[in-house]
Write a protein that holds these residues in place. Structure first.
Motif, PDB file in Angstrom:
ATOM      1  N   GLN A   1      43.602 -14.592   6.499  1.00  0.00           N
ATOM      2  CA  GLN A   1      42.663 -13.837   7.339  1.00  0.00           C
ATOM      3  C   GLN A   1      41.432 -13.434   6.545  1.00  0.00           C
ATOM      4  O   GLN A   1      40.307 -13.512   7.036  1.00  0.00           O
ATOM      5  CB  GLN A   1      43.342 -12.601   7.927  1.00  0.00           C
TER       6      GLN A   1
ATOM      7  N   ARG B 103      41.901 -13.291  18.129  1.00  0.00           N
ATOM      8  CA  ARG B 103      42.285 -12.018  17.515  1.00  0.00           C
ATOM      9  C   ARG B 103      42.491 -12.248  16.025  1.00  0.00           C
ATOM     10  O   ARG B 103      43.020 -13.274  15.612  1.00  0.00           O
ATOM     11  CB  ARG B 103      43.576 -11.518  18.152  1.00  0.00           C
ATOM     12  N   SER B 104      42.086 -11.259  15.246  1.00  0.00           N
ATOM     13  CA  SER B 104      42.348 -11.296  13.807  1.00  0.00           C
ATOM     14  C   SER B 104      43.762 -10.822  13.539  1.00  0.00           C
ATOM     15  O   SER B 104      44.347 -10.081  14.329  1.00  0.00           O
ATOM     16  CB  SER B 104      41.362 -10.392  13.066  1.00  0.00           C
ATOM     17  N   LEU B 105      44.265 -11.236  12.416  1.00  0.00           N
ATOM     18  CA  LEU B 105      45.606 -10.843  12.010  1.00  0.00           C
ATOM     19  C   LEU B 105      45.527  -9.489  11.301  1.00  0.00           C
ATOM     20  O   LEU B 105      44.770  -9.335  10.346  1.00  0.00           O
ATOM     21  CB  LEU B 105      46.167 -11.914  11.068  1.00  0.00           C
TER      22      LEU B 105
ATOM     23  N   THR C 103      49.318 -10.444  22.793  1.00  0.00           N
ATOM     24  CA  THR C 103      48.948 -10.344  21.377  1.00  0.00           C
ATOM     25  C   THR C 103      49.126 -11.684  20.683  1.00  0.00           C
ATOM     26  O   THR C 103      48.237 -12.142  19.960  1.00  0.00           O
ATOM     27  CB  THR C 103      49.806  -9.268  20.677  1.00  0.00           C
TER      28      THR C 103
ATOM     29  N   GLU D  99      43.162 -17.939  18.374  1.00  0.00           N
ATOM     30  CA  GLU D  99      42.130 -17.531  17.415  1.00  0.00           C
ATOM     31  C   GLU D  99      41.101 -16.595  18.030  1.00  0.00           C
ATOM     32  O   GLU D  99      39.934 -16.589  17.647  1.00  0.00           O
ATOM     33  CB  GLU D  99      41.475 -18.764  16.788  1.00  0.00           C
TER      34      GLU D  99
ATOM     35  N   HIS E 258      42.228 -20.477  10.374  1.00  0.00           N
ATOM     36  CA  HIS E 258      42.563 -19.172  10.966  1.00  0.00           C
ATOM     37  C   HIS E 258      44.086 -19.005  10.914  1.00  0.00           C
ATOM     38  O   HIS E 258      44.826 -19.966  11.125  1.00  0.00           O
ATOM     39  CB  HIS E 258      42.072 -19.140  12.414  1.00  0.00           C
TER      40      HIS E 258
ATOM     41  N   GLY F 166      46.014 -17.838  13.042  1.00  0.00           N
ATOM     42  CA  GLY F 166      46.575 -18.250  14.331  1.00  0.00           C
ATOM     43  C   GLY F 166      46.838 -19.741  14.393  1.00  0.00           C
ATOM     44  O   GLY F 166      47.834 -20.185  14.976  1.00  0.00           O
TER      45      GLY F 166
ATOM     46  N   GLU G 235      46.533 -14.324  22.001  1.00  0.00           N
ATOM     47  CA  GLU G 235      45.204 -14.103  21.435  1.00  0.00           C
ATOM     48  C   GLU G 235      45.142 -14.524  19.970  1.00  0.00           C
ATOM     49  O   GLU G 235      44.140 -15.072  19.519  1.00  0.00           O
ATOM     50  CB  GLU G 235      44.795 -12.645  21.591  1.00  0.00           C
ATOM     51  N   LEU G 236      46.212 -14.287  19.241  1.00  0.00           N
ATOM     52  CA  LEU G 236      46.251 -14.676  17.835  1.00  0.00           C
ATOM     53  C   LEU G 236      46.278 -16.200  17.678  1.00  0.00           C
ATOM     54  O   LEU G 236      45.486 -16.761  16.925  1.00  0.00           O
ATOM     55  CB  LEU G 236      47.465 -14.043  17.143  1.00  0.00           C
TER      56      LEU G 236
END
Length: 104
Positions: free
Chosen positions: A79, A54-56, A45, A52, A15, A17, A48-49
């Protein structure tokens, strides 16, 4: 002509992140706070990234590439690889039902 990839991947691609957390933050001695400030985004933000959750996004890829002097495509490729793997896992049974077409 397409090259067949018949070997399934057992573990997920890394990921973005994790890449940020394990490689970039350590190498540049960054915290979530200092990274969020450098990128102009909220600490939530970044948290969360790097956790893992949140997506990039493409915009984040642009921000990271500017900060770390690499390409946005580096981040988007990471990603994309993760997204495709997760989708393949989630829809594996449905995808098996699709029969490839042969050109006439």
């Amino acid at each position: 002509m397409a090259i067949k990839n018949t070997i399934g991947r057992e573990i997920p691609p890394t990921h973005p992140g994790e890449i940020i957390r394990e490689d970039f933050m350590q190498d540049y001695n960054l915290t979530a706070k200092t990274l969020s400030e450098a990128l102009g985004v909220s600490r939530q933000t970044i948290n969360e990234l790097i956790r893992e959750k949140r997506s990039l996004s493409p915009v984040m890829a642009l921000r990271l590439s500017r900060l770390f002097k690499n390409s946005p495509q580096f981040w988007l490729n990471a990603q994309n690889a993760r997204d495709l793997w997760e989708s393949e896992q989630q829809y594996q049974e449905e995808l098996k039902k699709i029969r490839p077409l042969n050109a006439a």
